[in-house]
Motif scaffolding. Structure first.
Motif, mmCIF file in Angstrom:
data_model
loop_
_atom_site.group_PDB
_atom_site.id
_atom_site.type_symbol
_atom_site.label_atom_id
_atom_site.label_comp_id
_atom_site.label_asym_id
_atom_site.label_seq_id
_atom_site.Cartn_x
_atom_site.Cartn_y
_atom_site.Cartn_z
ATOM 1 N N THR A 1 -82.364 -42.665 -27.664
ATOM 2 C CA THR A 1 -83.416 -42.251 -28.149
ATOM 3 C C THR A 1 -84.218 -42.553 -29.194
ATOM 4 O OG1 THR A 1 -83.235 -40.313 -28.535
ATOM 5 C CG2 THR A 1 -83.355 -40.007 -26.982
ATOM 6 N N ALA A 2 -86.406 -43.501 -28.875
ATOM 7 C CA ALA A 2 -86.191 -43.765 -30.199
ATOM 8 C C ALA A 2 -87.321 -42.448 -31.094
ATOM 9 C CB ALA A 2 -86.516 -44.703 -29.883
ATOM 10 N N GLY A 3 -87.493 -41.795 -32.209
ATOM 11 C CA GLY A 3 -88.372 -41.286 -32.549
ATOM 12 C C GLY A 3 -88.410 -40.116 -32.544
ATOM 13 N N LEU A 4 -87.276 -39.131 -32.049
ATOM 14 C CA LEU A 4 -86.673 -38.074 -31.585
ATOM 15 C C LEU A 4 -85.763 -37.585 -32.491
ATOM 16 C CD1 LEU A 4 -86.232 -37.223 -27.593
ATOM 17 C CD2 LEU A 4 -88.064 -36.615 -28.780
ATOM 18 N N THR A 5 -85.376 -36.021 -33.427
ATOM 19 C CA THR A 5 -85.461 -35.761 -34.427
ATOM 20 C C THR A 5 -83.380 -35.149 -33.360
ATOM 21 O OG1 THR A 5 -86.051 -33.181 -33.506
ATOM 22 C CG2 THR A 5 -87.061 -34.508 -35.294
ATOM 23 N N SER B 1 -77.468 -37.915 -12.809
ATOM 24 C CA SER B 1 -78.875 -39.399 -12.765
ATOM 25 C C SER B 1 -80.195 -39.197 -13.139
ATOM 26 C CB SER B 1 -78.378 -40.369 -12.579
ATOM 27 O OG SER B 1 -78.358 -40.451 -10.733
ATOM 28 N N GLU B 2 -81.005 -38.232 -12.403
ATOM 29 C CA GLU B 2 -81.417 -37.773 -12.090
ATOM 30 C C GLU B 2 -82.001 -36.587 -13.018
ATOM 31 O OE1 GLU B 2 -81.364 -35.792 -7.710
ATOM 32 O OE2 GLU B 2 -81.163 -38.088 -7.236
ATOM 33 N N GLU B 3 -80.935 -35.634 -13.331
ATOM 34 C CA GLU B 3 -81.439 -35.012 -14.292
ATOM 35 C C GLU B 3 -81.492 -35.674 -15.826
ATOM 36 O OE1 GLU B 3 -81.783 -31.764 -14.648
ATOM 37 O OE2 GLU B 3 -81.393 -31.364 -11.806
ATOM 38 N N LEU B 4 -80.952 -36.703 -16.332
ATOM 39 C CA LEU B 4 -81.278 -37.184 -17.271
ATOM 40 C C LEU B 4 -82.538 -38.362 -17.608
ATOM 41 C CD1 LEU B 4 -77.573 -38.598 -17.481
ATOM 42 C CD2 LEU B 4 -78.187 -37.829 -19.519
ATOM 43 N N ARG B 5 -82.802 -39.091 -16.369
ATOM 44 C CA ARG B 5 -84.093 -39.224 -15.865
ATOM 45 C C ARG B 5 -85.412 -38.094 -16.252
ATOM 46 N NH1 ARG B 5 -83.170 -44.337 -11.172
ATOM 47 N NH2 ARG B 5 -81.686 -42.380 -10.426
ATOM 48 N N CYS B 6 -85.078 -36.877 -15.787
ATOM 49 C CA CYS B 6 -86.408 -35.981 -15.795
ATOM 50 C C CYS B 6 -86.557 -35.523 -16.870
ATOM 51 C CB CYS B 6 -86.399 -34.771 -14.885
ATOM 52 S SG CYS B 6 -86.291 -35.306 -12.814
ATOM 53 N N ALA C 1 -81.837 -30.009 -28.278
ATOM 54 C CA ALA C 1 -82.602 -29.064 -27.345
ATOM 55 C C ALA C 1 -82.327 -29.448 -24.852
ATOM 56 C CB ALA C 1 -83.416 -28.964 -27.719
ATOM 57 N N LEU C 2 -82.278 -30.745 -26.013
ATOM 58 C CA LEU C 2 -83.242 -31.682 -24.780
ATOM 59 C C LEU C 2 -81.964 -31.764 -24.063
ATOM 60 C CD1 LEU C 2 -85.823 -33.800 -25.424
ATOM 61 C CD2 LEU C 2 -85.837 -31.958 -24.136
ATOM 62 N N LEU C 3 -80.394 -32.303 -24.626
ATOM 63 C CA LEU C 3 -79.093 -32.510 -23.966
ATOM 64 C C LEU C 3 -78.812 -31.341 -23.571
ATOM 65 C CD1 LEU C 3 -77.859 -35.415 -26.179
ATOM 66 C CD2 LEU C 3 -78.077 -35.342 -23.678
ATOM 67 N N ILE D 1 -73.402 -36.487 -29.719
ATOM 68 C CA ILE D 1 -74.679 -37.536 -30.937
ATOM 69 C C ILE D 1 -74.712 -37.950 -31.890
ATOM 70 C CG2 ILE D 1 -77.347 -36.935 -31.293
ATOM 71 C CD1 ILE D 1 -77.038 -34.289 -30.283
ATOM 72 N N ALA D 2 -75.133 -39.442 -31.823
ATOM 73 C CA ALA D 2 -74.400 -39.969 -32.974
ATOM 74 C C ALA D 2 -76.183 -40.609 -33.807
ATOM 75 C CB ALA D 2 -73.412 -40.977 -32.660
ATOM 76 N N LYS D 3 -76.252 -41.101 -34.545
ATOM 77 C CA LYS D 3 -77.600 -41.761 -35.207
ATOM 78 C C LYS D 3 -76.363 -43.298 -35.356
ATOM 79 C CE LYS D 3 -78.883 -38.554 -38.706
ATOM 80 N NZ LYS D 3 -78.986 -38.360 -40.484
#
Length: 313
Positions: free
Chosen positions: A233-237, A208-213, A243-245, A270-272
């Protein structure tokens, strides 16, 4: 105000001597009229975990008295979790053979209302403990929809994530900002000992800490299963989110290593989120259905599966 309905108790105990002792104490409680809101108690006794789970699925109880050391029990903490999952909001009081503060703290954090030593059971204190357990559980149940923060990790609970996520979906439709939903699951964790359970909780806290960072507000993060997180998330491609995940999943998997050996697997999907308006003017997005249950990246009804990745050992 008393009720003519008996207090329904499920007693899960395989030791006949302990069962006889508990039955005598419960009879004494009833004889001394110490149930307060109930005139009588009806006790159903079972000796196996599987029997207890069947009873809880088939019937409704006011209270569960649970011995964790049963013949067919797995890890003690997992035995409690299995019973708690089927208890339908019935308070659970654990009956312990010996004092173990670490286990007691874990059980209370997982939702047990009390942990009592069998050697110290007496009618008046037991009656009081059981009454208080029922009252506390009643308050927890009444406040359940308002409890949006996960006690262990500090991120949103599943209900909190779904509630806030619904607002994001509505905002996305109005602003035309694209939304992405991600599922991050940690699987194949050992769970044979109490130390394994403690290590698993510590790993979930680190995850949870890694995700929040990695994902600061306005991203929404929730613990939606026992070892599963969800992210909106909003606005990310999709490429940026992937890449972040991937970076976050690697950090979580590194934290899961024991003596240089991987003790868990991290995978993400990941899903739209595609929101549409039905004829009644309501949004046709069911996030709860879309997330599905543990063990699934997303339910079959998820709109678009963009990416599923599993890190190698």
């Amino acid at each position: 105000m008393s009720t003519s309905r008996p207090l329904r108790i499920l007693l899960v105990e395989d030791d006949l001597e302990n069962e006889h002792l508990l039955s005598e104490v419960l009879i004494e409680i009833e004889g001394n009229r110490q149930w307060c809101n109930w005139r009588t108690a009806s006790v159903l006794h079972v000796e196996q975990l599987a029997e207890a789970l069947d009873c809880l699925r088939d019937s409704w109880f006011d209270l569960v008295l649970l011995n964790l050391s049963l013949p067919d029990s797995p890890v003690l903490l997992d035995s409690f979790r299995k019973v708690n999952d089927c208890a339908r909001s019935a308070p659970i009081v654990v009956l312990a053979d010996e004092e173990d503060p670490n286990l007691a703290n874990l059980l209370l954090r997982e939702g047990a209302q009390d942990v009592l030593l069998k050697s110290e059971l007496e009618s008046a204190p037991l009656a009081r403990s059981l009454r208080y357990a029922i009252e506390r559980q009643h308050r927890v149940t009444m406040m359940g929809p308002m409890h949006f923060e996960d006690d262990l990790t500090g991120v949103l609970t599943r209900s909190g994530f779904l509630s806030l996520g619904a607002h994001y979906v509505h905002f996305s439709r109005l602003s035309r900002v694209p939304l992405l939903l991600a599922s991050i699951e940690i699987s194949e964790l050992p769970k044979e000992t109490l130390e394994d359970c403690e290590a698993r909780d510590l790993l979930l806290l680190r995850a949870s800490e890694e995700l929040r960072c990695a994902f600061e507000p306005p991203a929404v993060i929730g613990r939606v299963g026992r070892t599963r997180f969800a992210l909106m998330t909003a606005g990310l491609t999709e490429t940026t989110l992937e890449a972040l995940l991937n970076r976050t999943a690697l950090a979580i998997e590194n934290a899961a290593r024991v003596d240089g050996r991987p003790s868990g697997t991290v995978r993400y999907s990941i899903a739209k989120i595609q929101s549409e308006i039905n004829l009644e003017g309501n949004l046709e997005v069911d996030l709860d259905e879309m997330l599905g249950q543990d063990g699934n990246e997303f339910a079959e009804s998820a709109h678009t599966r963009a990416k599923t990745a599993m890190l190698a050992d």
